[in-house]
Design an enzyme around this catalytic site. Structure first.
Site, short mmCIF file in Angstrom:
data_model
loop_
_atom_site.label_atom_id
_atom_site.label_comp_id
_atom_site.label_asym_id
_atom_site.label_seq_id
_atom_site.Cartn_x
_atom_site.Cartn_y
_atom_site.Cartn_z
N ARG A 65 2.51 -17.84 -44.75
CA ARG A 65 1.54 -16.75 -44.67
C ARG A 65 0.55 -16.80 -45.85
O ARG A 65 -0.61 -16.41 -45.72
CB ARG A 65 2.22 -15.39 -44.56
CG ARG A 65 1.35 -14.36 -43.84
CD ARG A 65 2.07 -13.06 -43.61
NE ARG A 65 2.64 -12.91 -42.28
CZ ARG A 65 1.93 -12.59 -41.20
NH1 ARG A 65 0.64 -12.41 -41.25
NH2 ARG A 65 2.54 -12.46 -40.04
N GLU A 93 1.52 -3.51 -42.79
CA GLU A 93 1.27 -4.27 -44.02
C GLU A 93 -0.19 -4.32 -44.49
O GLU A 93 -0.45 -4.27 -45.69
CB GLU A 93 1.77 -5.73 -43.84
CG GLU A 93 3.27 -5.82 -43.72
CD GLU A 93 3.69 -7.19 -43.18
OE1 GLU A 93 3.49 -7.42 -41.98
OE2 GLU A 93 4.17 -8.00 -43.97
N1 MTE Z 1 6.66 2.09 -44.38
C1 MTE Z 1 7.72 2.76 -44.85
N2 MTE Z 1 7.66 4.10 -44.95
N3 MTE Z 1 8.87 2.12 -45.22
C2 MTE Z 1 8.97 0.74 -45.16
O1 MTE Z 1 10.00 0.18 -45.52
N4 MTE Z 1 7.84 -1.37 -44.59
C3 MTE Z 1 6.56 -2.05 -44.44
C4 MTE Z 1 5.67 -1.29 -43.46
N5 MTE Z 1 5.62 0.10 -43.79
C5 MTE Z 1 7.84 0.01 -44.67
C6 MTE Z 1 6.70 0.74 -44.27
C7 MTE Z 1 6.69 -3.42 -43.97
S1 MTE Z 1 7.03 -4.63 -45.09
C8 MTE Z 1 6.51 -3.76 -42.66
S2 MTE Z 1 6.60 -5.36 -42.15
C9 MTE Z 1 6.27 -2.75 -41.63
O2 MTE Z 1 6.23 -1.44 -42.16
C10 MTE Z 1 7.40 -2.85 -40.60
O3 MTE Z 1 7.28 -1.91 -39.61
P1 MTE Z 1 6.27 -2.09 -38.37
O4 MTE Z 1 6.45 -3.49 -37.87
O5 MTE Z 1 6.73 -1.06 -37.43
O6 MTE Z 1 4.90 -1.85 -38.90
N1 HPA Z 2 6.13 -11.72 -41.52
C1 HPA Z 2 7.16 -10.98 -41.95
N2 HPA Z 2 8.40 -11.32 -41.86
C2 HPA Z 2 8.65 -12.50 -41.29
C3 HPA Z 2 7.64 -13.31 -40.82
C4 HPA Z 2 6.31 -12.90 -40.93
O1 HPA Z 2 5.35 -13.57 -40.53
N3 HPA Z 2 8.20 -14.43 -40.33
C5 HPA Z 2 9.52 -14.26 -40.52
N4 HPA Z 2 9.80 -13.12 -41.09
MO1 MOS Z 3 7.64 -6.72 -43.81
S1 MOS Z 3 7.43 -7.88 -45.49
O1 MOS Z 3 7.27 -8.08 -42.76
O2 MOS Z 3 9.29 -6.52 -43.74
#
Ligand code: MTE
Ligand code: HPA
Ligand code: MOS
Length: 769
Positions: free
Chosen positions: A304, A705
């Site tokens: 990434r 993210e």
């Molecule tokens: N928001 C909260 N409140 N707590 C979390 O741990 N994790 C983040 C983001 N927002 C997180 C968060 C990360 S690293 C990711 S990848 C995404 O939420 C994962 O959830 P989603 O795929 O539903 O967006």
């Molecule tokens: N993003 C976050 N987590 C992951 C990914 C990615 O692209 N690939 C494997 N784990």
């Molecule tokens: Mo988020 S770093 O893809 O859990």
């Protein structure tokens, strides 16, 4: 719709790992982490620890019945050290006792006989010694060698980006309860229930069907529990397996900080070339990822970094190489942005470098080079770009010109306070970079009373995914939201899940839920059509009423469901969704890895106190590409949280390991995270509503993210403020920009190094005292 967890969160009744009622006879675990970062482990003296009252047993590598191996991508990480230790905090032994206190006390009594070996903490040093997690990867486009000749300006430099502690409010932990037939139920604070299931299965040498993993919710994960929840679950499972008793281990905050990996620190070398019209013609970058002592998710994170090394810009000639370097730090892991933020910081640094020498605003170069629809990313995907639209809207809506004038006026009239502005455009690809991981399942049951329950592989960690999935079902069935309930995530209901990560959880699990609901809906329509003597496609359900050709029939949802049951029609469905269109060739390093990209532009303003080096974040104003948000409140929360977390990484959170690989910033007294006072005084978020079709659930683009990367702008806004005070300042591209670093930079000189405060405020700056 409100977040369905709002009431229980606020009233303190939401259930986390530590709220699960314990079964009588539950025992408590505690792990001994290696006190040295690298060495030969000769033997463990356990006698004294075993004499502690209430200690039941101490487990070591020799007790592991299956493979002593927890590496997910590369099999390079033992669960418990057997002959070597590779990082401080690496688990060596697992004590089980009748009380938590006894387990912890016994851990301190274990003596580990270790001969220390040389420790590497620096990724460049690791690379020089060929200590690599895997061979380097290179993404390229065009021909940089050729392109340098066309450049009017070429700049090269180095960057040093620090890591970040996840600091989820709920620490890592697991509770394992033996079941009949040699099975185990594992409660784990994990983003990846299947990863936990697989790890427990491997280490115990038992088939996966004997291991049930249950997750109600997490008190935050932020990537830290994508892979690193496995260890604690596997240790508790090991003990529960041998003892036939429930075993729990929830880490103390300081254990968690010391034993788990963090966001990857990166070092990098860049070279950027522009033509006389400020088009970026060429960009070369070499990344040195500090992977830590084992691969963990580093190969994915590395990819990434490469995918996002040109951020929101189109650059025709790119050559980007990334090395994953093996050091003796705890294995670094996923953290919101997954390597993307580090890649973006480096290109932003290169642009800032060019702008400073050319004596122009970085924003001029940034805006000029934004990627357009039809441009190709260095990895071959063609952009469907909102970068320009977000930038334009932000500049207009927030009156960038007037704003800059106000900042200039402030700076002209203030001697010891200076403001800095920065633009931060963001472009983030949505999909796991590993194409194979982009699929999900959903199991939907409609009960005979018309209530609905849904199981998916999605893990709720505060991001609101359960609310979004509930909305999908309520909308497809057109029923009241309170008829729908989300079940805890459980590997018995939903198998073979990808972790909840990559911001793709709502897209993947939401689409599977949509498919399952639609399948049930089709059957219900058939039932209605037969009973009401019409065709299925004439039947709709609107607000719980069954309509035929849009006219009320007198039937409602509940009657329809009962009728279907009487006719012996299935009211359940299990659906599988796999993202279409995506592919990637890892030999050519080209393809179409992302379902779509999320774009946005932030403008940030800071004020620096030029006597003390302290600063405040005045404002962050954003135009964010939501697509068409299905839950604006939740999405706003994600953006605010992401911005603050990103600013924390860039400004105040300083992970410090000493040369021996020991974590010095190992508590909240030495590791500073943003609190309410560090939050920008003003956060404004405006939605770019893009109408283009996309693969997001209900066209509501992923939001987890991308906003973190707006925080990168804080670093550059601080740099700009410092340059307002001292145009000759030496400001190396090192993160985070702590107040100490700001102070040093304020009184530094590119040629002379650090200069005296008195000299700086008088002669050097020509300020009349
Ligand atoms: N928001 C909260 N409140 N707590 C979390 O741990 N994790 C983040 C983001 N927002 C997180 C968060 C990360 S690293 C990711 S990848 C995404 O939420 C994962 O959830 P989603 O795929 O539903 O967006
Ligand atoms: N993003 C976050 N987590 C992951 C990914 C990615 O692209 N690939 C494997 N784990
Ligand atoms: Mo988020 S770093 O893809 O859990």
């Amino acid at each position: 719709m409100k977040n369905i967890d709002a009431k229980t969160h606020v009233s303190g009744t939401s259930v986390y790992l530590d709220d699960i009622p314990l079964i009588q006879g539950t025992l408590y675990g505690a792990a001994l982490g290696s006190p040295v970062a690298h060495g030969v482990l000769h033997q463990l003296q356990l006698e004294e620890a075993l004499r502690e009252p209430d200690v039941i047993r101490i487990f070591t590598a020799a007790d592991i019945p299956g493979d002593n191996q927890i590496g997910g991508i590369i099999k390079d990480e033992p669960l418990l050290a057997s002959d070597h230790v590779h990082f401080c905090g690496m688990p060596i032994a697992f004590v089980v006792a009748r009380t938590r206190e006894a387990a912890r006390a016994a851990v301190k009594k274990i003596k580990a006989d270790i001969t220390p070996l040389p420790v590497i903490t620096d990724p460049r040093e690791a690379q020089a010694q060929n200590q690599l997690i895997m061979p380097p990867r290179t993404f390229s486009q065009g021909d940089t060698e050729q392109a340098w000749r066309e450049c009017a300006h070429v700049f090269a430099g180095a960057v040093d980006i620090n890591g970040q502690e996840h600091l989820y409010i709920e620490t890592q932990g697991a509770y394992v309860v033996p079941q009949e037939n040699n099975s185990l139920r594992v409660y784990s604070s994990t983003q990846g229930p299947t990863a936990v299931q697989r790890t427990v299965s491997t280490t115990l040498g038992q088939p996966m069907h004997r291991i049930e993993v249950v997750v109600t919710r997490l008190g935050g994960g932020f990537g830290g529990k994508e892979d690193q929840a496995n260890t604690w679950a596997a240790l508790c499972a090991l003990a529960a397996w041998h003892l036939g008793k429930p075993v729990k281990y929830a880490l103390h905050r300081m254990e968690d900080m010391a034993m788990t990996g963090k966001r990857h620190p990166y070092m990098a070398d860049y070279k950027i070339g522009l033509d006389s019209s400020l088009n970026i013609i060429a960009y070369e970058v070499t990344f040195f990822q500090n992977a830590g002592a084992a691969a963990d998710l580093s190969p994915g994170v590395l990819s990434r970094t490469l995918f996002h090394c040109t951020n929101s810009y189109y650059i025709p000639n790119v050559h980007a190489t990334a090395w994953s370097c093996r050091t003796h730090l705890p294995p670094n892991t996923a953290f919101r942005g997954f390597g993307g933020p580090q890649g973006m910081f480096v290109i932003e640094a290169a642009i800032a470098h060019a702008a400073r020498v050319l004596q122009i605003d970085a924003a001029v170069i940034q805006q000029k080079n934004l990627i357009k629809t039809g441009d190709e990313f260095p990895y071959g995907q063609i952009a469907q770009s909102e970068a320009g639209a977000c930038w334009q809207k932000a500049a207009t809506l927030y009156d960038a010109t007037g704003w800059k004038q106000a900042v200039d006026a402030f700076n002209a009239t203030h001697r010891l306070q200076k403001k800095g502005l920065a633009f931060m455009p963001v472009c983030f690809g949505i999909s796991f970079t590993n194409t194979m991981m982009n699929h999900a399942r959903s199991l939907v049951h409609v009960y005979t009373d018309g209530s609905v329950c849904i199981s998916t592989g999605a893990v709720e960690m505060g991001q609101g995914v359960n609310t979004k999935i509930l909305q999908v079902a309520a909308q497809i069935f057109s029923i009241r939201a309170d008829r729908v309930k989300l079940n805890p995530t459980n590997t018995i209901n939903i198998a073979n899940t990808s972790p909840s990560a990559a911001s793709a959880t709502a897209d993947l699990n939401g689409k599977a839920t949509l498919m399952a609901c639609n399948a049930i809906l089709e059957r219900l329509k058939e039932v209605a059509a037969t009973a009401l003597d019409t065709k299925a496609d004439a039947v709709t359900i609107v607000n719980e009423q069954v309509l035929v050709n849009r006219e009320p029939t007198g039937w409602d949802w509940q009657q329809l469901v009962s009728a279907a049951f009487t006719k012996r029609v299935s009211l359940s469905e299990h659906a599988h969704y796999a993202t279409p269109e995506i592919h990637f060739d890892t030999v050519k390093e080209k393809g179409h890895p992302f379902a779509y990209h999320v774009y946005g532009t932030a403008i940030l303003e800071v004020t620096v106190d030029c006597l003390r080096g302290i600063y405040k974040m005045d404002a962050v104003k954003v135009v964010h590409d939501f697509g068409s948000s299905m839950n604006p409140d939740i999405d706003r929360g994600q953006i605010e949280g992401g911005i603050v977390q990103g600013i924390g990484w860039m400004t105040m959170e300083e992970v410090i390991f000493d040369k021996e690989g020991r974590l010095r910033s190992n508590a909240l007294s030495t590791y500073k995270v943003p609190d309410i006072y560090a939050v920008p005084e003003e956060i404004v978020i405006d939605a770019l509503r893009s109408t283009a079709d996309n693969l997001a659930i209900f066209r509501s683009k992923a939001v987890g993210e991308p906003p973190l990367m707006y925080g990168i702008g804080a670093w550059f806004a601080l740099r700009n403020a410092i340059l307002q005070f001292n145009p000759e300042a030496d400001i190396p591209f090192i993160t985070p920009m702590t107040p100490e670093k700001v102070l040093m930079a304020l009184y530094s000189n590119k040629e002379k190094g650090i200069i005296q405060q008195h000299e700086a405020t008088t002669s050097h700056l020509g300020i009349d005292q």
